[in-house]
Structures are given as structure tokens and as C-alpha cells.
Design an enzyme around this catalytic site. Sequence first.
Site, PDB file in Angstrom:
ATOM      1  N   ASP A   1       0.862  -1.184   0.000  1.00 45.87           N
ATOM      2  CA  ASP A   1       0.000   0.000   0.000  1.00 45.87           C
ATOM      3  C   ASP A   1       0.907   1.246   0.000  1.00 45.87           C
ATOM      4  O   ASP A   1       1.811   1.331  -0.819  1.00 45.87           O
ATOM      5  CB  ASP A   1      -0.950  -0.073   1.205  1.00 45.87           C
ATOM      6  CG  ASP A   1      -1.973   1.052   1.269  1.00 45.87           C
ATOM      7  OD1 ASP A   1      -2.937   1.032   0.487  1.00 45.87           O
ATOM      8  OD2 ASP A   1      -1.792   1.958   2.100  1.00 45.87           O
TER       9      ASP A   1
ATOM     10  N   HIS B   1      -7.164  -6.240  -1.221  1.00 46.57           N
ATOM     11  CA  HIS B   1      -6.084  -5.294  -0.973  1.00 46.57           C
ATOM     12  C   HIS B   1      -5.122  -5.766   0.104  1.00 46.57           C
ATOM     13  O   HIS B   1      -3.952  -5.403   0.092  1.00 46.57           O
ATOM     14  CB  HIS B   1      -6.687  -3.949  -0.571  1.00 46.57           C
ATOM     15  CG  HIS B   1      -5.678  -2.844  -0.483  1.00 46.57           C
ATOM     16  ND1 HIS B   1      -5.010  -2.375  -1.594  1.00 46.57           N
ATOM     17  CD2 HIS B   1      -5.209  -2.121   0.575  1.00 46.57           C
ATOM     18  CE1 HIS B   1      -4.192  -1.404  -1.233  1.00 46.57           C
ATOM     19  NE2 HIS B   1      -4.280  -1.239   0.074  1.00 46.57           N
TER      20      HIS B   1
END
Length: 363
Positions: free
Chosen positions: A118, A342
Site C-alpha cells: 500500500d 487489498h
Amino acid sequence: MGQDVEFPGLGEGIRSRFVDDVNGLRVHILESGYRGSRRPLVLLLHGFPELAYSWRKVLAPLADAGFHVVAPDQRGYGRTTGSDVSDLMSFRTDNLARDALGLVRALGYDRAHLVGHDFGSVVAGWTTLADPRVVGSLTMMSAPFAGVGLAKSSADLNDALRALSPPRRHYQHYFAGTSSGADLIGAPQGIADFLRAYFHMKSADWPGNADARELPGATAHDLALLPRYYVMDAGVTMPETVAPHLPSPRERADCAWLTDEELGFYAREFGRTQFQGPLNWYRALTLPRADAPTDPRIEVPTQFIAGQCDWGIWQTPGGLRTMAEVVCTRFGGSLLIPDAGHWVQQEQPLAVLAQLSRFLDET
């Protein structure tokens, strides 16, 4: 230490400790593979809203593969102290890179393999450009690194998003705003349920991520195809955005990759530290561009790993292609892991470990 009740789900052979004098910080780390003879260092850099704890499923197995593995709570996060949330300049990405380089040195190494997830992927990319001599290899996860000094959402873009019907806004614009910190810590549903819904909505468990795909372009209309956790309804907070998608008690009980006990750790940590330090990473993107390295190309062995059900791969149109074809001159390829969103290293740790181990063995 062995199993520590303070860190639920932490495997044997992982310890928690502090490293002092790291670019003005006292850095909290989780580490494994620290016993015995000196091993190559692997530094794991988390994103938002994560912690060193987010790497709990891969720390010990990577150590078993022959590495000294270190995951820090980064600036503004968790148990790392020494940052001042009023000093926005210290949260610029170039300074976050100095944090990472300083930690490598403080651990007694002059070289490390970097793995970033991320926003940690962006920090890992900046770190590599800042001093490539320190980086043996680079693994970026879930967020392609398309170059330095570029914020993902400009004022012009947000004006275009607000002109849509209904009006929209980019999540980074929201996170960089003055109200987001209070919104998150004061979430009407409570911090635990906010985080549960946020993690759920960006995982493979949420049906809206099953068709994650490349966007047709980079206009406001194209970006509006992204789920609301990326391109939000204007005037709606992130806790309000994710609240309708809180998983049911049965779904929570069935969520093996993030148990209620593990979620409780996140909730306690963010309840204690609040969110302004992490959000400052986004606010700092609005400052004048950080001093970019003289050579914008990454020339160390590089790979990209992400979940197949992750819209984050595509949120910057063209970013994955630019990373692979322009920025990274020794790009080894991308792996999109099925049944992962994610939070790929938490959702599918075995697949991530297999790829990381192969890549690290080759570099």
C-alpha cells in the site's frame, strides 16, 4: 519471545522491541530470524491503516527461509514515538524514506531487501531511489509505484469529480483534509466496527471487488467506476461510506484472515494513537513536491504482488504499466493472487510467501 497475548496471532520466534535514534524516532519493530548467525535483512513496510502487526503471518516463515525479517511501525503509527503531528514536513515521502534507511543502519546493516505494501510500496520505491546501494531487491505490493513526487489526486481532478452527478471526491483528498482525523477516531459505529467494515470492503470477501479491472481512462467519469472507498460521495465521511458494508456476525466469525481478536489489536492501537499521524502521510502529498532523486529509475531487481480482487492496482490509470516499463529497469513481473483483495499478505499469506521466497532466493 513466544506467543504474546499482547499481539494475538503472533507466531513463535517473533519478538517486539524498540530501536532508538532512527531519524529522530524510537521505532517499534516486530522481528524474526534474529538468533544465530547473521542473515540477509528483509524490511517490511506497511501501509494504511496498518501496523508492523499486519505482517504477522509472514514474519516467521520468511525467517525460516533464512532471513532476518523486520517490520516497523512507521512514522506516526503504533508504538513508534518521536514524531510530531504538527510537523507536516516530517511526513513527506522523502523523509519516510530516510526513516527506512536510518532503520537499516540502526539495525547494523548496509543492505536490505525491501517489501512495501500500500503506501509502504511508495515509501519502498522512494527509499530505493534515495540510496539504491542499500537495496538488494524491491517488492511492491498492492500499489504500483509509477515515479516520485506525484500526488495521485490533483485539485483539478477533484473539481471534476465534484462536477459529477452525484458529486464525488477522491479518498486521498478526503484523507488529506482537516476533518478526516476526527471523523475516523469519532466514527459513530466505533473504531472496531469502522476498521472491520473498511478491511472487509477492500478484501476479496466483499462482492464489489470480484470484477476489479483496469479503468478505460483517467477522466473523472473513469475514476468514478472505482468503489466508493476510493472515489467517495462528496460530503460523506469514510466511516459513513463503509458502515453499510459491515459484515454480519457470521461473516466475521468465518473471516480466518482477520479474527475478531486480531481486529481488536488494531482497534486498541488506533484508539490509543488516533489517526492523525497516519493521515499526515496523505496531507504531506499536498505540500510542495519533495526533492526527487536525480535518477528517477529503479535499477534493482523488482517485482509486484497484489490480490486479483484489488481495485488499488488500477486506481492510478497507467501506473502499473509505467512502473513495469519505465520506472523499474529490472522488473521481474507481476503476480496477481486469486481470492485476495487489498490486504494480500493477510488474506493469502502462503501465496505471498511462496513468491517472496522464490524472488529473494534469486536476488
